[in-house]
Write an enzyme that holds these catalytic residues in place. Structure first.
Site, PDB file in Angstrom:
ATOM      1  CG  HIS A 123      -1.867   0.979   1.451  1.00 19.86           C
ATOM      2  ND1 HIS A 123      -1.591   2.270   1.837  1.00 19.86           N
ATOM      3  CD2 HIS A 123      -3.215   0.909   1.314  1.00 19.86           C
ATOM      4  CE1 HIS A 123      -2.728   2.946   1.921  1.00 19.86           C
ATOM      5  NE2 HIS A 123      -3.732   2.147   1.612  1.00 19.86           N
ATOM      6  CG  ASP A 200       0.684  -2.288   6.181  1.00 24.23           C
ATOM      7  OD1 ASP A 200      -0.264  -2.416   6.982  1.00 24.23           O
ATOM      8  OD2 ASP A 200       0.586  -1.649   5.114  1.00 24.23           O
ATOM      9  CD  GLN A 203      -6.773  -4.447   4.254  1.00 24.21           C
ATOM     10  OE1 GLN A 203      -7.732  -5.141   4.593  1.00 24.21           O
ATOM     11  NE2 GLN A 203      -6.925  -3.185   3.891  1.00 24.21           N
ATOM     12  CE  LYS A 226      -7.035   0.047   6.436  1.00 22.34           C
ATOM     13  NZ  LYS A 226      -7.833   0.348   5.263  1.00 22.34           N
ATOM     14  CB  CYS A 366      -3.549   3.315  -1.536  1.00 22.98           C
ATOM     15  SG  CYS A 366      -4.814   4.505  -1.134  1.00 22.98           S
TER      16      CYS A 366
HETATM   17  C1  LIG Z   1      -2.298  -2.737   3.556  1.00 23.92           C
HETATM   18  C2  LIG Z   1      -2.639  -1.381   4.094  1.00 23.92           C
HETATM   19  N1  LIG Z   1      -1.688  -0.646   4.681  1.00 23.92           N
HETATM   20  C3  LIG Z   1      -1.936   0.560   5.191  1.00 23.92           C
HETATM   21  C4  LIG Z   1      -3.176   1.129   5.117  1.00 23.92           C
HETATM   22  C5  LIG Z   1      -3.388   2.505   5.672  1.00 23.92           C
HETATM   23  O1  LIG Z   1      -4.196   2.465   6.805  1.00 23.92           O
HETATM   24  P1  LIG Z   1      -4.726   3.809   7.455  1.00 23.92           P
HETATM   25  O2  LIG Z   1      -5.389   4.570   6.363  1.00 23.92           O
HETATM   26  O3  LIG Z   1      -5.682   3.342   8.492  1.00 23.92           O
HETATM   27  O4  LIG Z   1      -3.562   4.521   8.027  1.00 23.92           O
HETATM   28  C6  LIG Z   1      -4.202   0.425   4.501  1.00 23.92           C
HETATM   29  C7  LIG Z   1      -5.538   1.020   4.393  1.00 23.92           C
HETATM   30  O5  LIG Z   1      -6.130   1.190   3.345  1.00 23.92           O
HETATM   31  C8  LIG Z   1      -3.924  -0.855   3.980  1.00 23.92           C
HETATM   32  O6  LIG Z   1      -4.883  -1.576   3.370  1.00 23.92           O
END
Ligand SMILES: Cc1ncc(COP(=O)(O)O)c(C=O)c1O
Lengths: 409, 151
Positions: A123, A200, A203, A226, A366
């Site tokens: 992401h 990270d 998910q 999430k 993203c």
């Molecule tokens: C794999 C992954 N990493 C990071 C994020 C970013 O999360 P946040 O927007 O809650 O900071 C997301 C959210 O869309 C994600 O799916």
């Protein structure tokens, strides 16, 4: 168990909404999940009965708020099996957690010529911060590539690792492909060359148990929203020694021991990272979300999500013209399904689905470098949570078929 | 299913333009080439224009996008090819106003001025798609202003 899960859907008041005259089939859970009444109640209860600023007042109310806030830290530590609450830092979300590691910790160990390894399925929030650090430090950014089945290429990863690899930062689960990466194995491989491993977990955390000690990673980031908790709250787990070495990203109230005219002595971690007034209600809401998940239990959650994903995979691929990206084996993927319908742009598909009450995501999610790699400009993405049911799934499949008919594809 | 809503947005004219876009391609001798993208969805439009005597002599577009963005670009290029810059600027303004939340009390009738592109007025009911419809027009706006800055 399946029965409990069917009833659990009633814990989510928003799922009774009617959208464009149709029942809401909420299938954008990878973007954010809905909140159970228990979480909503915890927020309301906090503001009605316990609101005070934490760590400051000597009065009873402030103590009550502080106690609840710190209790959630312990609860989070238990939830991901951290060695102690001292390893749990509250942040604004995954993005903030990853940025802090990249912007404050990474520069302390990186020099020009060193290497940072990430994957092509990251992401943007686990990609752009590393590009920035790489530009600032002169460290080289290198990528783990995909296999044909949408998994990380472990052989190529092994070849990337070398004595100059200082940081490996990987997503636990891809928000596009749904791939569950073998983090334990990849962490062990990174540790053989002495790299620090950042994961990270955005998910992952709401979908299956995460044990940071078993994974043996050095940092782990995730978001409350999430995993059925409020927005505005996330977590950075870090090994105690690493958090001790990591400089704070922000300075101000509550993170200090002693301030004099020219110098400040910081509190130890995690307090040194939590400058200013934190999102206290959201922390308490996150605690309620964790309790809720624990009450449901992982086996029921996992069974329901796997069943829905496997069935959706089958029913969508049965529609001529539908391509699904990522692993074909249901146990190797999470409940995220990215797909395209030949001849129709995913935005158009998402609009058609919305008119039928089905909320999915369309776009690059993203993850633009991944889109380029897959050779597409965008995909449609349906992502399931345990509260989704057969009716949601059928609504999705019917709507995709209707789109096909409408556009004569 | 909610076919009514779908027919509102996806008129046959829009589908025809999207599936068989006019002026699709590149212009090797373009005076201005503008690439714009829609960062929320990744749609990209590359608009190439040749100018002569304060007119749009030739125009072409390429790129990736949804039916709405492709149809909009196709309709726009049909409309403006051969027109004076003054006329094209007027039409851009009317088109963008047509899709604004609170359209300014304008005297101009989109149906008269915009040709096929007037059917895109329906997009206003789909707020998430407005940016798709306006992308090509914003690219043309930029191409003209860069051309004018050149002179
Ligand atoms: C794999 C992954 N990493 C990071 C994020 C970013 O999360 P946040 O927007 O809650 O900071 C997301 C959210 O869309 C994600 O799916």
């Amino acid at each position: 168990m399946v029965n409990d899960i069917a009833i659990a859907r009633n814990d989510f008041p928003i799922l009774k909404e009617v959208i464009n005259g149709q029942p809401l089939a909420y299938l954008d859970n990878a973007a954010t999940t809905q909140k159970p009444q228990a979480v909503i109640d915890a927020l309301v209860h906090y503001y009605q009965h316990d609101n005070a600023n934490i760590h400051r007042g000597v009065y009873t109310l402030a103590e009550r708020a502080t106690e609840q806030y710190e209790a959630v830290r312990q609860q989070v530590a238990t939830f991901i099996n951290a060695a102690s609450g001292a390893e749990i830092v509250f942040t604004r979300g995954t993005t903030t957690s990853l940025n802090w590691v990249a912007q404050t910790y990474a520069p302390t160990i990186l020099q020009a010529g060193d290497e940072i390894v990430i994957s092509i399925m990251e992401h943007h929030s686990n990609l752009v911060p590393w590009q920035q650090v790489s530009q600032r430090t002169g460290a080289k950014l290198r990528y783990v590539e995909l296999t044909a089945s949408g998994e990380l290429d472990l052989a190529q990863y092994g070849d990337l690792l070398n004595a100059r690899t200082k940081i490996v930062s990987l997503t636990h689960v891809s928000n596009v492909l749904g791939t569950i990466n073998p983090i334990k194995k990849m962490t062990a491989m990174a540790h053989t060359v002495g790299a620090t491993v950042v994961i990270d977990g955005a998910q992952a955390t709401g979908h299956f148990p995460v044990d940071v000690q078993e994974l043996d990673c050095d940092f782990y980031a995730f978001s409350g929203h999430k995993m059925y908790g409020p927005t505005g709250i996330g977590v950075l787990y870090g090994r105690e020694a690493l958090l001790a070495a990591m400089p704070p990203a922000e300075f101000g109230g509550e993170m200090i021991n002693l301030v004099t005219r020219q110098k400040t002595d910081f509190k130890p971690a995690p307090a040194k990272f939590e400058a200013g007034t934190m999102p206290i209600a959201q922390v308490i809401g996150l605690g309620a979300a964790i309790s809720y998940l624990q009450h449901l239990g992982w086996p029921a959650i996992i069974a329901q999500e796997q069943q829905l994903t496997a069935q959706a995979y089958q029913e969508l691929t049965a529609i001529t013209g539908v391509t699904i990206y990522g692993p074909t084996e249901p146990t190797r993927r999470s409940s995220v399904l990215s797909f395209n319908l030949q001849g129709l742009h995913p935005h158009d598909l998402a609009t058609v689905l919305d008119l039928q009450g089905v909320a999915i995501r369309a776009g690059h999610h993203c993850a633009q470098p991944l889109m380029t790699d897959l050779g597409v400009s965008a995909t449609a993405r349906a992502s399931f949570a345990f509260y989704n049911n057969q009716a949601d799934l059928q609504q999705l499949v019917t709507a995709v078929q209707a789109a096909k008919e409408f556009f004569k594809l | 299913m909610n076919l009514g809503g779908l027919n509102d947005l996806y008129r046959q004219l829009i589908i025809d333009h999207a599936q068989h876009p006019h002026h699709h391609g590149a212009l090797p001798a373009a005076s201005q080439t503008i690439t714009l993208n829609n960062p929320t969805c990744g749609d990209v439009i590359k608009l190439a224009v040749t100018f002569a005597d304060d007119r749009i002599e030739q125009i072409a577009f390429s790129g990736e996008g949804c039916s709405i963005s492709q149809a909009s670009a196709s309709m726009m290029t049909d409309l403006v090819q051969g027109q004076t810059l003054t006329q094209a600027k007027k039409e851009i303004q009317v088109f963008l106003e047509m899709l604004m939340e609170n359209p300014a009390a304008t005297q101009d009738d989109p149906d008269e001025l915009l040709g096929d592109a007037a059917v895109l007025a329906a997009v206003i009911k789909f707020p998430a798609r407005i940016k798709c419809a306006t992308l090509a027009w914003k690219a043309l706006e930029q191409a003209i202003s860069e051309e004018e800055a050149h002179e």
